[in-house]
Design a protein around this motif. Sequence first.
Motif, PDB file in Angstrom:
ATOM      1  N   SER A 144      29.545  -9.193 -26.894  1.00 51.65           N
ATOM      2  CA  SER A 144      28.720  -9.487 -25.710  1.00 51.65           C
ATOM      3  C   SER A 144      29.575  -9.862 -24.508  1.00 51.65           C
ATOM      4  CB  SER A 144      27.769 -10.647 -26.024  1.00 51.65           C
ATOM      5  OG  SER A 144      28.479 -11.880 -26.024  1.00 51.65           O
ATOM      6  N   ALA A 145      28.899 -10.029 -23.387  1.00 50.78           N
ATOM      7  CA  ALA A 145      29.561 -10.459 -22.148  1.00 50.78           C
ATOM      8  C   ALA A 145      29.754 -11.973 -22.095  1.00 50.78           C
ATOM      9  CB  ALA A 145      28.744 -10.002 -20.948  1.00 50.78           C
ATOM     10  N   LEU A 146      29.241 -12.709 -23.098  1.00 48.57           N
ATOM     11  CA  LEU A 146      29.423 -14.161 -23.114  1.00 48.57           C
ATOM     12  C   LEU A 146      30.899 -14.510 -23.110  1.00 48.57           C
ATOM     13  CD1 LEU A 146      26.910 -15.489 -25.813  1.00 48.57           C
ATOM     14  CD2 LEU A 146      26.856 -15.954 -23.364  1.00 48.57           C
ATOM     15  N   LYS A 147      31.256 -15.517 -22.338  1.00 50.20           N
ATOM     16  CA  LYS A 147      32.623 -16.037 -22.400  1.00 50.20           C
ATOM     17  C   LYS A 147      32.815 -16.713 -23.745  1.00 50.20           C
ATOM     18  CE  LYS A 147      35.799 -19.304 -20.313  1.00 50.20           C
ATOM     19  NZ  LYS A 147      35.932 -20.397 -19.352  1.00 50.20           N
ATOM     20  N   GLU A 148      31.828 -17.547 -24.122  1.00 48.64           N
ATOM     21  CA  GLU A 148      31.866 -18.208 -25.419  1.00 48.64           C
ATOM     22  C   GLU A 148      30.479 -18.723 -25.784  1.00 48.64           C
ATOM     23  OE1 GLU A 148      34.772 -21.338 -25.151  1.00 48.64           O
ATOM     24  OE2 GLU A 148      33.638 -22.433 -23.658  1.00 48.64           O
ATOM     25  N   LEU A 149      30.298 -18.938 -27.083  1.00 48.55           N
ATOM     26  CA  LEU A 149      29.076 -19.514 -27.628  1.00 48.55           C
ATOM     27  C   LEU A 149      29.513 -20.751 -28.397  1.00 48.55           C
ATOM     28  CD1 LEU A 149      26.020 -19.369 -28.330  1.00 48.55           C
ATOM     29  CD2 LEU A 149      26.698 -18.113 -30.369  1.00 48.55           C
ATOM     30  N   VAL A 150      29.309 -21.922 -27.809  1.00 54.31           N
ATOM     31  CA  VAL A 150      29.758 -23.177 -28.405  1.00 54.31           C
ATOM     32  C   VAL A 150      28.681 -23.665 -29.372  1.00 54.31           C
ATOM     33  CG1 VAL A 150      30.522 -25.532 -27.926  1.00 54.31           C
ATOM     34  CG2 VAL A 150      31.016 -23.708 -26.277  1.00 54.31           C
ATOM     35  N   ILE A 151      29.106 -23.951 -30.625  1.00 55.10           N
ATOM     36  CA  ILE A 151      28.166 -24.468 -31.627  1.00 55.10           C
ATOM     37  C   ILE A 151      28.716 -25.770 -32.204  1.00 55.10           C
ATOM     38  CG2 ILE A 151      27.322 -22.157 -32.201  1.00 55.10           C
ATOM     39  CD1 ILE A 151      28.950 -22.271 -34.793  1.00 55.10           C
ATOM     40  N   THR A 152      27.864 -26.515 -32.887  1.00 60.78           N
ATOM     41  CA  THR A 152      28.308 -27.725 -33.587  1.00 60.78           C
ATOM     42  C   THR A 152      28.371 -27.434 -35.077  1.00 60.78           C
ATOM     43  OG1 THR A 152      26.100 -28.632 -33.950  1.00 60.78           O
ATOM     44  CG2 THR A 152      27.185 -29.191 -31.853  1.00 60.78           C
ATOM     45  N   ASP A 153      28.956 -28.374 -35.799  1.00 59.16           N
ATOM     46  CA  ASP A 153      29.059 -28.222 -37.250  1.00 59.16           C
ATOM     47  C   ASP A 153      27.944 -28.966 -37.993  1.00 59.16           C
ATOM     48  OD1 ASP A 153      29.896 -30.826 -36.826  1.00 59.16           O
ATOM     49  OD2 ASP A 153      31.780 -30.620 -37.927  1.00 59.16           O
ATOM     50  N   THR A 154      26.755 -29.012 -37.385  1.00 63.02           N
ATOM     51  CA  THR A 154      25.619 -29.647 -38.055  1.00 63.02           C
ATOM     52  C   THR A 154      25.230 -28.880 -39.312  1.00 63.02           C
ATOM     53  OG1 THR A 154      24.065 -28.426 -36.663  1.00 63.02           O
ATOM     54  CG2 THR A 154      24.643 -30.671 -35.967  1.00 63.02           C
ATOM     55  N   ILE A 155      25.539 -27.597 -39.334  1.00 64.74           N
ATOM     56  CA  ILE A 155      25.462 -26.795 -40.558  1.00 64.74           C
ATOM     57  C   ILE A 155      26.815 -26.104 -40.693  1.00 64.74           C
ATOM     58  CG2 ILE A 155      22.966 -26.419 -40.427  1.00 64.74           C
ATOM     59  CD1 ILE A 155      23.604 -23.570 -39.482  1.00 64.74           C
ATOM     60  N   LEU A 156      27.178 -25.723 -41.908  1.00 66.57           N
ATOM     61  CA  LEU A 156      28.474 -25.087 -42.137  1.00 66.57           C
ATOM     62  C   LEU A 156      28.516 -23.722 -41.475  1.00 66.57           C
ATOM     63  CD1 LEU A 156      31.213 -25.252 -43.579  1.00 66.57           C
ATOM     64  CD2 LEU A 156      30.117 -24.152 -45.540  1.00 66.57           C
ATOM     65  N   PRO A 157      29.428 -23.528 -40.510  1.00 65.88           N
ATOM     66  CA  PRO A 157      29.532 -22.217 -39.867  1.00 65.88           C
ATOM     67  C   PRO A 157      30.056 -21.172 -40.862  1.00 65.88           C
ATOM     68  CG  PRO A 157      30.637 -23.912 -38.561  1.00 65.88           C
ATOM     69  CD  PRO A 157      30.315 -24.510 -39.890  1.00 65.88           C
ATOM     70  N   THR A 158      29.620 -19.952 -40.699  1.00 66.64           N
ATOM     71  CA  THR A 158      30.095 -18.875 -41.560  1.00 66.64           C
ATOM     72  C   THR A 158      31.582 -18.645 -41.308  1.00 66.64           C
ATOM     73  OG1 THR A 158      29.619 -17.167 -39.924  1.00 66.64           O
ATOM     74  CG2 THR A 158      27.844 -17.721 -41.475  1.00 66.64           C
ATOM     75  N   GLU A 159      32.221 -17.966 -42.257  1.00 64.27           N
ATOM     76  CA  GLU A 159      33.636 -17.635 -42.076  1.00 64.27           C
ATOM     77  C   GLU A 159      33.823 -16.767 -40.833  1.00 64.27           C
ATOM     78  OE1 GLU A 159      35.513 -16.062 -45.566  1.00 64.27           O
ATOM     79  OE2 GLU A 159      34.787 -17.701 -46.808  1.00 64.27           O
ATOM     80  N   ALA A 160      32.875 -15.870 -40.602  1.00 63.08           N
ATOM     81  CA  ALA A 160      32.961 -14.998 -39.422  1.00 63.08           C
ATOM     82  C   ALA A 160      32.897 -15.821 -38.139  1.00 63.08           C
ATOM     83  CB  ALA A 160      31.847 -13.955 -39.448  1.00 63.08           C
ATOM     84  N   ALA A 161      32.017 -16.811 -38.099  1.00 62.59           N
ATOM     85  CA  ALA A 161      31.913 -17.670 -36.910  1.00 62.59           C
ATOM     86  C   ALA A 161      33.196 -18.471 -36.729  1.00 62.59           C
ATOM     87  CB  ALA A 161      30.714 -18.598 -37.023  1.00 62.59           C
ATOM     88  N   GLN A 162      33.731 -18.988 -37.820  1.00 64.28           N
ATOM     89  CA  GLN A 162      34.966 -19.767 -37.745  1.00 64.28           C
ATOM     90  C   GLN A 162      36.140 -18.915 -37.263  1.00 64.28           C
ATOM     91  OE1 GLN A 162      35.746 -22.153 -41.289  1.00 64.28           O
ATOM     92  NE2 GLN A 162      33.560 -22.211 -41.698  1.00 64.28           N
ATOM     93  N   ALA A 163      36.124 -17.640 -37.586  1.00 60.20           N
ATOM     94  CA  ALA A 163      37.226 -16.750 -37.217  1.00 60.20           C
ATOM     95  C   ALA A 163      37.111 -16.214 -35.790  1.00 60.20           C
ATOM     96  CB  ALA A 163      37.290 -15.579 -38.198  1.00 60.20           C
ATOM     97  N   SER A 164      35.939 -16.344 -35.183  1.00 63.61           N
ATOM     98  CA  SER A 164      35.719 -15.773 -33.855  1.00 63.61           C
ATOM     99  C   SER A 164      36.355 -16.611 -32.759  1.00 63.61           C
ATOM    100  CB  SER A 164      34.221 -15.649 -33.577  1.00 63.61           C
ATOM    101  OG  SER A 164      34.004 -15.220 -32.248  1.00 63.61           O
ATOM    102  N   SER A 165      37.115 -15.956 -31.899  1.00 64.12           N
ATOM    103  CA  SER A 165      37.720 -16.656 -30.761  1.00 64.12           C
ATOM    104  C   SER A 165      36.690 -16.976 -29.686  1.00 64.12           C
ATOM    105  CB  SER A 165      38.840 -15.807 -30.157  1.00 64.12           C
ATOM    106  OG  SER A 165      38.323 -14.587 -29.663  1.00 64.12           O
ATOM    107  N   LYS A 166      35.506 -16.368 -29.768  1.00 70.07           N
ATOM    108  CA  LYS A 166      34.453 -16.607 -28.775  1.00 70.07           C
ATOM    109  C   LYS A 166      33.470 -17.690 -29.221  1.00 70.07           C
ATOM    110  CE  LYS A 166      32.862 -13.237 -26.162  1.00 70.07           C
ATOM    111  NZ  LYS A 166      32.234 -11.966 -25.713  1.00 70.07           N
TER     112      LYS A 166
END
Length: 76
Positions: free
Chosen positions: A25-47
């Motif tokens: 996407s055109a998003l610069k970044e999507l900031v999330i919290t660790d209130t639930i365990l992020p997927t490995e894919a989310a953890q690996a994403s630089s965005k």
Amino acid sequence: GAASVTAYLTHGVLSGSAVERVNGSALKELVITDTILPTEAAQASSKIPILSIAPLIGHALRRIADERPVPPLLAV
């Protein structure tokens, strides 16, 4: 138009192809919290930076133990 867009999610439930879609996407970044365990894919994403809520929980527990109000922690 905007020079960049950053989105914020409290609970980053990024299922299916969500991470792939964010990465493309055109998003610069999507900031999330660790209130639930992020997927490995989310953890690996630089965005997708992941913010820990552990310090907030720790401060809230300390305030409760000290019989001080918790709401000031949530003030913006």
